[in-house]
Design a protein around this motif. Structure first.
Motif, mmCIF file in Angstrom:
data_model
loop_
_atom_site.group_PDB
_atom_site.id
_atom_site.type_symbol
_atom_site.label_atom_id
_atom_site.label_comp_id
_atom_site.label_asym_id
_atom_site.label_seq_id
_atom_site.Cartn_x
_atom_site.Cartn_y
_atom_site.Cartn_z
ATOM 1 N N THR A 1 -48.865 -6.395 40.138
ATOM 2 C CA THR A 1 -48.833 -4.967 40.442
ATOM 3 C C THR A 1 -48.354 -4.708 41.870
ATOM 4 O OG1 THR A 1 -50.643 -4.638 38.909
ATOM 5 C CG2 THR A 1 -50.205 -2.860 40.455
ATOM 6 N N GLY B 1 -44.661 -4.723 41.027
ATOM 7 C CA GLY B 1 -44.680 -3.311 40.675
ATOM 8 C C GLY B 1 -44.957 -2.990 39.219
ATOM 9 N N GLN B 2 -45.477 -3.942 38.462
ATOM 10 C CA GLN B 2 -45.773 -3.685 37.058
ATOM 11 C C GLN B 2 -47.276 -3.431 36.917
ATOM 12 O OE1 GLN B 2 -42.856 -3.845 35.045
ATOM 13 N NE2 GLN B 2 -42.064 -4.073 37.119
ATOM 14 N N LYS C 1 -41.932 1.511 31.726
ATOM 15 C CA LYS C 1 -42.383 1.372 33.113
ATOM 16 C C LYS C 1 -43.604 2.227 33.387
ATOM 17 C CE LYS C 1 -37.619 1.319 34.586
ATOM 18 N NZ LYS C 1 -36.611 2.034 35.318
ATOM 19 N N TRP D 1 -39.171 -10.168 42.981
ATOM 20 C CA TRP D 1 -40.254 -9.307 42.492
ATOM 21 C C TRP D 1 -40.280 -7.991 43.256
ATOM 22 C CZ3 TRP D 1 -44.476 -13.676 42.680
ATOM 23 C CH2 TRP D 1 -44.268 -14.543 41.599
ATOM 24 N N ARG E 1 -39.698 -4.107 42.136
ATOM 25 C CA ARG E 1 -40.723 -3.103 42.390
ATOM 26 C C ARG E 1 -40.134 -1.869 43.081
ATOM 27 N NH1 ARG E 1 -44.415 -4.725 47.222
ATOM 28 N NH2 ARG E 1 -42.476 -4.249 48.265
ATOM 29 N N ASP E 2 -39.340 -2.122 44.148
ATOM 30 C CA ASP E 2 -38.887 -1.007 44.971
ATOM 31 C C ASP E 2 -37.767 -0.212 44.317
ATOM 32 O OD1 ASP E 2 -40.723 -1.503 46.846
ATOM 33 O OD2 ASP E 2 -39.390 -2.477 48.282
ATOM 34 N N ASP F 1 -35.458 -0.924 40.732
ATOM 35 C CA ASP F 1 -34.989 -1.929 39.765
ATOM 36 C C ASP F 1 -33.479 -1.882 39.542
ATOM 37 O OD1 ASP F 1 -35.322 0.493 38.587
ATOM 38 O OD2 ASP F 1 -36.367 -0.223 36.809
ATOM 39 N N LYS G 1 -39.261 -10.109 35.846
ATOM 40 C CA LYS G 1 -40.494 -9.511 35.360
ATOM 41 C C LYS G 1 -41.343 -10.524 34.613
ATOM 42 C CE LYS G 1 -38.938 -4.740 35.029
ATOM 43 N NZ LYS G 1 -38.483 -3.674 34.130
#
Lengths: 273, 358
Positions: free
Chosen positions: B70, B74-75, B129, B212, B216-217, B219, B233
């Motif tokens: 996370t 960012g998932q 997302k 990663w 996150r920032d 895609d 991912k």
């Protein structure tokens, strides 16, 4: 007068322009019923600065997105380094050596300038997950190797002082420069710049123009750029493609384009009798 | 010497990218290591192990795992509890099937199995997302808990439906079971926590971590610079689930000893770990530890102060704890989304040039 149709030639300021590196053949791109690009062909030669200009909505950005693999045209062929591009994802295009910047900056805001520029080298970093997890040895060596290359670009673009600053905190002009640095870090064969000077003041524009010329001169990078500022385009580029309503209306040196009647009509409008 | 970076000059890229750029930090880190490995095992008792140290170490691993997914990639995931259950049940099946193998292998293989399960549940992240992904992982949470409740093979057909950790050893010392001593259990968890934290740091500082964070920032931009979103991912899901699986296995085998899946690995566990990384700091290794320490220590502290000190009723103190956590979550989300880690980072930045403002 230089013969621009030759296999390679030397420009007046002493740069060598090589053969065709990228060729677009009869590209047509539609979004539903809207035709964004209609049957456009042009080529980009090695080492040159090629500009795409045109009024708003002419399809310039769409063209750049086709080159960078973001859009797949319905018709036509894209040839890069003598090979026809098959259906490809954008990250595969990047691995072929095409890097780009965006009109509305697409940096990684949560990361530092250094990390952002280091992402430009991701396609060249090969250590796997396991070696990374252990770090000492291969992963660290590779990291330092690439850090050295990246530091050269950071020096070149004069952003040393902000290398540890999170990108989110930087002003607009610097962000544009960091984005250029990230694209350069990939050592691309073809660099695409989508409005590199949009929203800049005169000084920043001059800085950016100088950087673009220096990049082309020192690294011999082929550059294809979109720009609205006519003065800048005419000064920087070797050849210019002019688009209007998705069609190509002119192609040639800045002088040729400037005197092209269709181009003048597109920019200044046509008198109705 | 003031606690700051200024004046501590680095002359190589290796020094420049070290984990603790400040000299005092390096000293503090090594002191802490010496104390944790050479002092604590001799003074630890069952109370300290069960109330503070074991849960802290185990939840720190889980928080690291969720933070990788996370905070770094960012998932958003609400399936942490379910994945911890996978680790716990995998460890249980392995422990009962291969009694002679040292417990370390059980725990690591349980982590690997969880990694595979995590990747399978991470597949939807390629299409969806944010909020929608959170809901998909929520489905994983409920499905996994249901599965371990309903299929008797997972709990070896025991009548109670619970799983009990049999005694398993490492270098001759019992790590699990009723006979395991506090120092042995503590050291086992400590070694795993330190090793996994080191791996997390290594992964996040190199090219894998940058992939990663790029995803996150932004895609789309990540894909344009050559990051394959599929591998980025899924590798985040795999590594994260490995950590969480190991944490689940430790929580069951070393800490609790006996587990009922809905109780130990329910949705509230997912939220507990999520709160840890929000309070501690998203996208920070230190934050994972800070968050875990906070969430483990606060109830202990409140109990000591409110119940033992002021003579409050236990349930009143427990409710008070909910209020504090809830208020803190809101405060952190509004004022400092990057948590305790960011507060410390800002303090360091201020100290850099202190007492001069620029």
């Amino acid at each position: 007068m230089t013969d621009m149709n030759a296999e390679s030639y030397v420009t007046e300021d002493g740069r060598t322009i090589g053969g065709v590196i990228m060729e677009m053949k009869n590209i047509t791109l539609r979004f539903g019923g809207v035709t964004a690009i209609q049957d456009i062909s042009f080529d980009i030669r090695e080492g040159e600065i090629r500009a795409i200009i045109g009024p708003n909505g002419a399809g310039k950005s769409s063209m750049l997105n086709v080159i960078s693999g973001f859009y797949v045209p319905q018709e036509g062929e894209v040839w890069f380094r003598g090979r026809r591009r098959a259906k490809m994802k954008p990250y595969q295009v990047a691995r072929q050596g095409i890097a780009r910047t965006f009109q509305n900056i697409a940096l990684f805001e949560g990361m530092s300038v250094l990390d952002n520029v280091m992402t430009g080298r991701l396609t060249r970093m090969k250590t796997g997950l396991a070696a990374q997890a252990l770090w000492f040895g291969r992963a660290e060596r590779e990291e330092i190797e690439h850090r050295e290359k990246v530091e050269k670009i950071i020096d070149f673009l004069e952003i040393q002082a902000i290398r540890k600053t999170p990108v989110g905190r930087l002003p607009y002009g610097l962000k544009k420069r960091v984005e250029l640095a990230r694209a350069l870090a990939a050592e691309p064969a073809l660099l695409l710049l989508d409005e590199p000077m949009a929203g800049m003041n005169v000084e920043e524009k001059e800085d950016m123009s100088r950087f673009i010329l220096d990049v082309n001169d020192e690294f011999g990078t082929t550059i294809c750029l979109i720009e609205h500022d006519m003065g800048v385009v005419m000064d920087l580029s070797d050849r210019v493609v002019v688009m209007d309503y998705g069609k190509k209306i002119g192609d040639g040196t800045p002088d040729e384009v400037r005197n092209n009647q269709a181009v003048i009509d597109a920019y200044l409008g046509v008198a109705h009798d | 010497m003031i606690y700051r970076e200024a004046g501590d000059f680095k002359t190589s890229y290796r020094e420049d990218s070290q984990t603790f750029p400040i000299k005092l930090d390096r000293r503090a880190y090594w002191t802490l290591m010496v104390v944790a490995f050479a002092v604590v095992p001799f003074v630890i008792n069952d109370y300290w192990a069960n109330a503070v140290l074991l849960p802290f170490l185990i939840y720190a691993i889980a928080a690291l795992g969720l933070n990788i997914l996370t905070g770094y990639a960012g998932q958003v995931s609400l399936g942490t509890g379910g994945f911890m259950a996978v680790g716990a049940y995998a460890a249980y099946k392995l422990m009962t099937a291969f009694p002679d193998v040292p417990i370390l292998f059980h725990v690591l293989i349980a982590g690997a199995i969880t990694a595979l399960v995590g990747m399978a549940f991470g597949l939807p992240s390629l299409r969806i997302k944010g909020f929608y992904l959170a809901v998909a992982t929520l489905a994983a949470q409920f499905f996994l808990v249901w599965l371990f409740n309903k299929v008797p093979w997972f709990f070896n057909y025991s009548a109670s439906g619970m799983i009990n950790a049999p005694e398993r050893t490492m270098f001759g010392a019992a790590i699990t079971g009723a006979e395991a001593s506090a120092p042995a259990r503590y050291l086992f968890c400590l070694i795993l926590t330190v090793a996994l934290a080191w791996i997390a740091r290594n992964l996040t500082r190199g090219s894998v971590g940058r992939k990663w964070m790029a995803i996150r920032d932004m895609d789309i931009a990540a894909e344009i610079i050559g990051v394959n979103p599929l591998t980025a991912k899924l590798s985040a899901f795999a590594v994260s689930s490995f950590f969480i699986g190991v944490a689940g296995a430790l929580l069951f085998a070393v800490y609790l000893g006996a587990v009922e899946v809905g109780e130990a690995f329910g949705i509230q566990k997912s939220f507990l770990i999520l709160f840890m990384i929000i309070i501690g700091g998203l996208g920070s290794i230190f934050g994972s530890f800070a968050g875990a320490a906070f969430m483990v220590l606060m109830p202990v502290l409140l109990k000591n102060v409110l119940v033992d000190g002021f003579g409050w009723a236990t349930d009143l103190a427990a409710h008070f704890q909910f209020m504090i956590v809830g208020a803190l979550i809101i405060v952190f989300l509004v004022f400092e989304p990057h948590g305790l880690a960011q507060l410390w980072r800002l303090a360091k930045e201020k100290l850099r040039l202190w007492p001069f403002p620029h």
